[in-house]
Design an enzyme around this catalytic site. Structure first.
Site, mmCIF file in Angstrom:
data_model
loop_
_atom_site.group_PDB
_atom_site.id
_atom_site.type_symbol
_atom_site.label_atom_id
_atom_site.label_comp_id
_atom_site.label_asym_id
_atom_site.label_seq_id
_atom_site.Cartn_x
_atom_site.Cartn_y
_atom_site.Cartn_z
ATOM 1 N N SER A 117 0.851 -1.244 0.014
ATOM 2 C CA SER A 117 -0.077 0.086 0.017
ATOM 3 C C SER A 117 0.905 1.303 -0.024
ATOM 4 C CB SER A 117 -0.952 -0.009 1.239
ATOM 5 O OG SER A 117 -1.770 -1.095 1.255
ATOM 6 N N PRO A 118 2.080 1.230 -0.146
ATOM 7 C CA PRO A 118 2.879 2.559 -0.712
ATOM 8 C C PRO A 118 2.286 2.836 -1.837
ATOM 9 C CG PRO A 118 4.233 0.693 -1.210
ATOM 10 C CD PRO A 118 2.856 0.040 -0.526
ATOM 11 N N CYS A 119 1.736 4.149 -1.785
ATOM 12 C CA CYS A 119 1.125 4.602 -2.932
ATOM 13 C C CYS A 119 0.492 6.010 -2.573
ATOM 14 C CB CYS A 119 -0.289 3.694 -2.962
ATOM 15 S SG CYS A 119 -1.327 2.966 -1.735
ATOM 16 N N SER A 120 -0.271 6.446 -3.517
ATOM 17 C CA SER A 120 -0.678 7.834 -3.507
ATOM 18 C C SER A 120 -2.078 7.889 -3.582
ATOM 19 C CB SER A 120 -0.233 8.634 -4.522
ATOM 20 O OG SER A 120 1.488 8.623 -4.459
ATOM 21 N N THR A 155 -2.753 5.166 -6.593
ATOM 22 C CA THR A 155 -1.969 4.167 -7.304
ATOM 23 C C THR A 155 -1.596 3.136 -6.001
ATOM 24 O OG1 THR A 155 0.124 5.429 -6.284
ATOM 25 C CG2 THR A 155 -0.865 5.877 -8.597
#
Length: 345
Positions: A21-24, A40
């Site tokens: 879930s590292p995202c924007s 993302t």
């Protein structure tokens, strides 16, 4: 902001769909009643993600045994389910969207044993709980202010820890951000919370963004794929695109902003799997359409909740995306009856 005590059994995930879930996350707020949430999802390897549609009236529980929450879904929803075992994000029929994003500052090094009474929530179904039970951000916030629960999960990749924060947005454009800090949960709410990436925590990120507002995005913006840089770019652009657009143009504006924080396919930084290629992108139109696109696909596809039966007794539906290259346009016809996913507790 008042902090809320939450007992943490172990704030870790069972497989990369939680840590991936590292995202924007970016919210478009239009003058013509258009509210959309784009995000993302970035990770070093592809994340098998199927879409499920759950109707109203499904009985669920937050853990297989022990103290738990039990509920019957009030609202139908579409869910993005990683590895067919845990919900990454979703949107319900009322237009409430919830997304989980990586935040490594949400560190809980010691798993606190529960008292045998406090209900435990598996990370695999946490998003489902909120989408099943609440129609608005205000309702979710009110529940959080008066209820405690423990969070349960596991590590993956030989001990990698998955640490998350979450954001909810409803049709009014209100956003609620949930962040853990020092064993407590901080809540932040407002229409101005249009951007969320990863670490640091939201107050620190807002301070960084304020600095760059002084620099002026027209003059210069930070250009790396790191979380703070993505936050600043997304914040600048989402606040500098027109808000009086018609639907197709509003979608295009948000999609373009998401493009500015998408990590190129195949890119990664050694030792930081959370800063890696964007594997898929989604845009949730809070009026009822959920758009999705894999990085290696040539087209977008979407689920139209308004054209599906969501009443009690309607079947659970699954969109198997293993052959996603063929998916384009409205994908409702590709949904098949299902028993539902099996949570990886």
């Amino acid at each position: 902001m008042k902090k809320f005590n939450y007992i943490l059994a172990a704030c870790m995930a069972v497989a990369p769909f939680f840590s991936a879930s590292p995202c924007s996350r970016v919210v478009y707020l239009g003058d013509k009643g258009i509210t959309m949430v784009g995000r993302t999802l970035d990770w070093r390897t592809p994340i098998p993600t199927n879409l499920y549609v759950y109707p109203q009236g499904v009985e669920k529980q937050s853990m297989p045994s022990g103290p738990m929450l039990r509920w019957t879904s009030k609202y139908g929803s579409v869910l993005a389910v990683g590895y067919d075992g845990g919900v990454t994000e979703g949107m319900n029929e009322c237009g409430l969207v919830m997304n989980g994003l990586f935040c490594k500052e949400s560190v809980y090094r010691e798993a606190v044993a529960t008292d045998g009474v406090t209900p435990v929530m598996s990370l695999a179904v946490l998003v489902s709980y909120f989408l099943d039970n609440f129609a608005t951000v205000d309702e979710a916030e009110a529940w959080l202010r008066s209820n405690d629960f423990a969070v349960n999960g596991k590590t993956f990749d030989g001990g990698t820890v998955s640490l998350l924060h979450w954001a909810l947005t409803d049709r009014s454009g209100q956003t609620l951000v949930m962040e853990y800090s020092d064993g407590k949960l901080d809540l932040y709410k407002g229409r101005d919370l249009q951007v969320l990436t990863n670490d640091p925590t939201l107050p620190q990120m807002q301070a960084i963004d304020k600095y760059w507002q002084g620099v002026g995005g027209v003059n210069m913006l930070p250009g790396t794929v790191r979380s703070a840089d993505r936050f600043v770019r997304a914040s600048f652009f989402i606040n500098h695109v027109p808000t009086d657009l018609e639907y197709p143009q509003a979608y295009a504006a948000l999609n373009s902003v998401i493009g500015t924080v998408t990590v190129p396919y195949g890119y990664e930084i050694q030792g930081e799997p959370n800063i890696s290629s964007t594997q898929w992108r989604s845009i949730a139109d809070l009026a009822g359409k959920y758009y999705f696109r894999f990085a290696d696909s040539t087209a977008d596809f979407w689920i139209d909740l308004g054209r599906l039966r969501l009443n009690p007794g309607a079947p659970i539906l699954k969109l198997d995306t293993s052959d996603h290259v063929i998916l384009s346009g409205c994908a409702n016809s590709h949904l098949r009856k299902s028993d539902g996913f099996k949570p990886m507790w």
